[in-house]
Design a protein around this motif. Structure first.
Motif, PDB file in Angstrom:
ATOM      1  N   PHE A 128       0.855  -1.177   0.000  1.00 36.66           N
ATOM      2  CA  PHE A 128       0.000   0.000   0.000  1.00 36.66           C
ATOM      3  C   PHE A 128       0.898   1.235   0.000  1.00 36.66           C
ATOM      4  O   PHE A 128       1.984   1.225   0.589  1.00 36.66           O
ATOM      5  CB  PHE A 128      -0.902   0.015   1.234  1.00 36.66           C
ATOM      6  CG  PHE A 128      -1.963  -1.051   1.230  1.00 36.66           C
ATOM      7  CD1 PHE A 128      -3.082  -0.929   0.433  1.00 36.66           C
ATOM      8  CD2 PHE A 128      -1.836  -2.180   2.027  1.00 36.66           C
ATOM      9  CE1 PHE A 128      -4.065  -1.913   0.420  1.00 36.66           C
ATOM     10  CE2 PHE A 128      -2.803  -3.172   2.032  1.00 36.66           C
ATOM     11  CZ  PHE A 128      -3.924  -3.042   1.227  1.00 36.66           C
ATOM     12  N   PHE A 129       0.434   2.314  -0.640  1.00 38.60           N
ATOM     13  CA  PHE A 129       1.242   3.527  -0.622  1.00 38.60           C
ATOM     14  C   PHE A 129       0.356   4.766  -0.632  1.00 38.60           C
ATOM     15  O   PHE A 129      -0.766   4.745  -1.132  1.00 38.60           O
ATOM     16  CB  PHE A 129       2.243   3.568  -1.791  1.00 38.60           C
ATOM     17  CG  PHE A 129       1.627   3.691  -3.156  1.00 38.60           C
ATOM     18  CD1 PHE A 129       1.504   4.936  -3.780  1.00 38.60           C
ATOM     19  CD2 PHE A 129       1.187   2.569  -3.851  1.00 38.60           C
ATOM     20  CE1 PHE A 129       0.954   5.050  -5.057  1.00 38.60           C
ATOM     21  CE2 PHE A 129       0.640   2.673  -5.122  1.00 38.60           C
ATOM     22  CZ  PHE A 129       0.524   3.917  -5.725  1.00 38.60           C
ATOM     23  N   ASN A 130       0.894   5.827  -0.017  1.00 43.38           N
ATOM     24  CA  ASN A 130       0.294   7.159   0.010  1.00 43.38           C
ATOM     25  C   ASN A 130      -0.988   7.259   0.832  1.00 43.38           C
ATOM     26  O   ASN A 130      -1.197   8.244   1.526  1.00 43.38           O
ATOM     27  CB  ASN A 130       0.050   7.694  -1.401  1.00 43.38           C
ATOM     28  CG  ASN A 130      -0.528   9.102  -1.389  1.00 43.38           C
ATOM     29  OD1 ASN A 130      -1.709   9.279  -1.675  1.00 43.38           O
ATOM     30  ND2 ASN A 130       0.275  10.085  -1.047  1.00 43.38           N
ATOM     31  N   ARG A 131      -1.848   6.250   0.787  1.00 43.69           N
ATOM     32  CA  ARG A 131      -3.075   6.243   1.586  1.00 43.69           C
ATOM     33  C   ARG A 131      -2.988   5.059   2.546  1.00 43.69           C
ATOM     34  O   ARG A 131      -3.121   3.916   2.148  1.00 43.69           O
ATOM     35  CB  ARG A 131      -4.299   6.146   0.683  1.00 43.69           C
ATOM     36  CG  ARG A 131      -4.502   7.409  -0.140  1.00 43.69           C
ATOM     37  CD  ARG A 131      -5.700   7.302  -1.064  1.00 43.69           C
ATOM     38  NE  ARG A 131      -6.149   8.657  -1.385  1.00 43.69           N
ATOM     39  CZ  ARG A 131      -7.412   9.028  -1.419  1.00 43.69           C
ATOM     40  NH1 ARG A 131      -8.370   8.181  -1.151  1.00 43.69           N
ATOM     41  NH2 ARG A 131      -7.734  10.266  -1.723  1.00 43.69           N
ATOM     42  N   SER A 298       7.987  12.509  -3.503  1.00 44.83           N
ATOM     43  CA  SER A 298       7.420  11.537  -4.451  1.00 44.83           C
ATOM     44  C   SER A 298       8.492  10.681  -5.122  1.00 44.83           C
ATOM     45  O   SER A 298       8.292   9.462  -5.271  1.00 44.83           O
ATOM     46  CB  SER A 298       6.558  12.245  -5.501  1.00 44.83           C
ATOM     47  OG  SER A 298       7.253  13.288  -6.140  1.00 44.83           O
ATOM     48  N   PRO A 299       9.662  11.228  -5.541  1.00 43.09           N
ATOM     49  CA  PRO A 299      10.691  10.339  -6.091  1.00 43.09           C
ATOM     50  C   PRO A 299      11.184   9.317  -5.071  1.00 43.09           C
ATOM     51  O   PRO A 299      11.430   8.150  -5.411  1.00 43.09           O
ATOM     52  CB  PRO A 299      11.812  11.299  -6.502  1.00 43.09           C
ATOM     53  CG  PRO A 299      11.139  12.615  -6.695  1.00 43.09           C
ATOM     54  CD  PRO A 299      10.055  12.649  -5.676  1.00 43.09           C
ATOM     55  N   GLY A 300      11.310   9.738  -3.812  1.00 48.43           N
ATOM     56  CA  GLY A 300      11.744   8.813  -2.772  1.00 48.43           C
ATOM     57  C   GLY A 300      10.723   7.719  -2.529  1.00 48.43           C
ATOM     58  O   GLY A 300      11.073   6.537  -2.351  1.00 48.43           O
ATOM     59  N   GLN A 301       9.435   8.081  -2.528  1.00 45.58           N
ATOM     60  CA  GLN A 301       8.397   7.072  -2.354  1.00 45.58           C
ATOM     61  C   GLN A 301       8.383   6.104  -3.535  1.00 45.58           C
ATOM     62  O   GLN A 301       8.259   4.887  -3.355  1.00 45.58           O
ATOM     63  CB  GLN A 301       7.035   7.743  -2.208  1.00 45.58           C
ATOM     64  CG  GLN A 301       6.857   8.469  -0.885  1.00 45.58           C
ATOM     65  CD  GLN A 301       5.434   8.932  -0.660  1.00 45.58           C
ATOM     66  OE1 GLN A 301       4.476   8.247  -1.031  1.00 45.58           O
ATOM     67  NE2 GLN A 301       5.277  10.084  -0.030  1.00 45.58           N
TER      68      GLN A 301
END
Length: 350
Positions: A128-131, A298-301
């Motif tokens: 899962f990411f961001n949320r 965002s690039p790191g994620q």
């Protein structure tokens, strides 16, 4: 002379090879992903500006990884268009066609448990990411992970930007001279943890710095620039020049507030702050209209999502690919951004 019947022996050898029990058989078998890996990426809404930056960074990272290692990486990116039912169908297709890893930017965080259980049954790792789902859902299976940033910290930093600017030049923010910062708050979608935490902690950070505030209005704008412009237009009609500060849970809404101010001819502009430091927000910072943002890496994620996906797909240890906290979470840091610090904090867009 009759030849001996070798069929049973051949069948036994074939069965042994398939089961991997002959000496040397396991070492000769290719590892998962040796011929390339397939990663399904399910987005809540692709036209969200910040999500779009993650996607472009993820695609760039995959191309770089392919060039460096010669490993074919196929990304299948789907758009849930704000519908959990649509996203569920997309994830079901990833599961049924045997993707190596599935990465999910949830529409509705309460849907995570069902998705985890389906992925567990299929034996396909889930990122899962961001949320962020609730912790109980992340812990339902040992092959479930989360990549993102801690929402509360972004709210704190946003509030600190306002408090620091006020301390540096009180009259620039407190135009009425009453010793109180009158503000409006543009919130993301109702019930979303980022909305709740950013809203709460931004104001707490300001008041903790001994700055007195007065809330004129707050409303949801669902992370959307157009909706934010509409809300702000209504508040300009209602409050006019009394609005001294605009807090927005993300940059798109902050830019929407500025759109409304320009359309209404508001001068001087209120002190508007956002979160994410997206490319359009950085342009506004350079122009001196947006007064602050909080860089969401965002690039790191994207790099963490890809590194973790490749490790899971190829049978490598995930902990060697990314830095975990609590064995499940990859947290990327936030950074405060002002027009003066922009070029130091935010890397140039590729």
């Amino acid at each position: 002379m009759n030849r001996p019947n070798r069929t049973p022996r051949r069948l036994c050898l074939l069965l042994a090879l398939l089961l991997g029990i002959l000496p040397g058989c396991r070492s000769a078998a290719p590892s998962r992903g040796a011929d390339g890996i397939r990663v399904g990426v399910a987005l809540y809404q692709q036209n969200d500006t910040f999500i779009a930056t993650i996607v472009s960074s993820l695609e760039a990272a995959a191309r770089e990884r392919e060039a460096d290692e010669g490993l074919k990486i196929t990304l299948n990116i789907t758009d849930g268009r704000g519908s959990q039912a649509t996203q569920n169908e997309q994830i079901d297709r990833f599961l049924s066609t045997g993707y190596d890893v599935i990465c999910v930017n949830l529409v509705d965080r309460t849907a995570a448990a069902v998705i985890v259980d389906k992925a567990k049954s299929a034996g396909i790792p889930l990122i899962f990411f961001n949320r962020e789902p609730v912790r109980e859902d992340i812990m339902r299976w040992d092959k479930v992970y989360y990549v993102g940033a801690e929402a509360g910290k972004s709210g704190v930093m946003q509030g600190e930007l306002v408090a620091e600017a006020y301390r540096a030049d009180p009259e620039a923010l407190d135009r009425s001279g009453d010793g109180v910062l009158q503000y409006v708050m543009l919130e993301g979608e109702p019930g979303h943890q980022d909305s709740l935490l950013r809203t709460e902690y931004s104001i707490k950070a300001v008041t903790s710095a001994n700055v007195t505030t007065e809330k004129l209005a707050n409303d949801t704008a669902n992370w959307n620039r157009g909706q934010a412009a509409s809300r702000m237009s209504q508040w300009i009609d209602q409050f006019g020049g009394r609005i001294e500060v605009v807090f927005a849970n993300n940059d798109d809404m902050a830019l929407g507030a500025l759109d409304a101010c320009r359309a209404a001819g508001v001068e001087p502009l209120p002190f508007v702050v956002g979160i994410d430091a997206t490319p359009p927000a950085c342009e506004s910072l350079r122009a001196g209209e947006l007064r602050g943002s909080v860089y969401n890496d965002s690039p790191g994620q994207a790099k963490a999502i890809l590194d973790l996906s490749v490790a899971l797909a190829t049978g490598r240890s995930p902990s060697e690919a990314v830095n975990f906290r609590e064995e499940k979470y990859v947290w990327l840091p936030y950074h405060k951004v002002t027009p003066e610090t922009l070029d130091e904090v935010v890397p140039p867009a590729e």
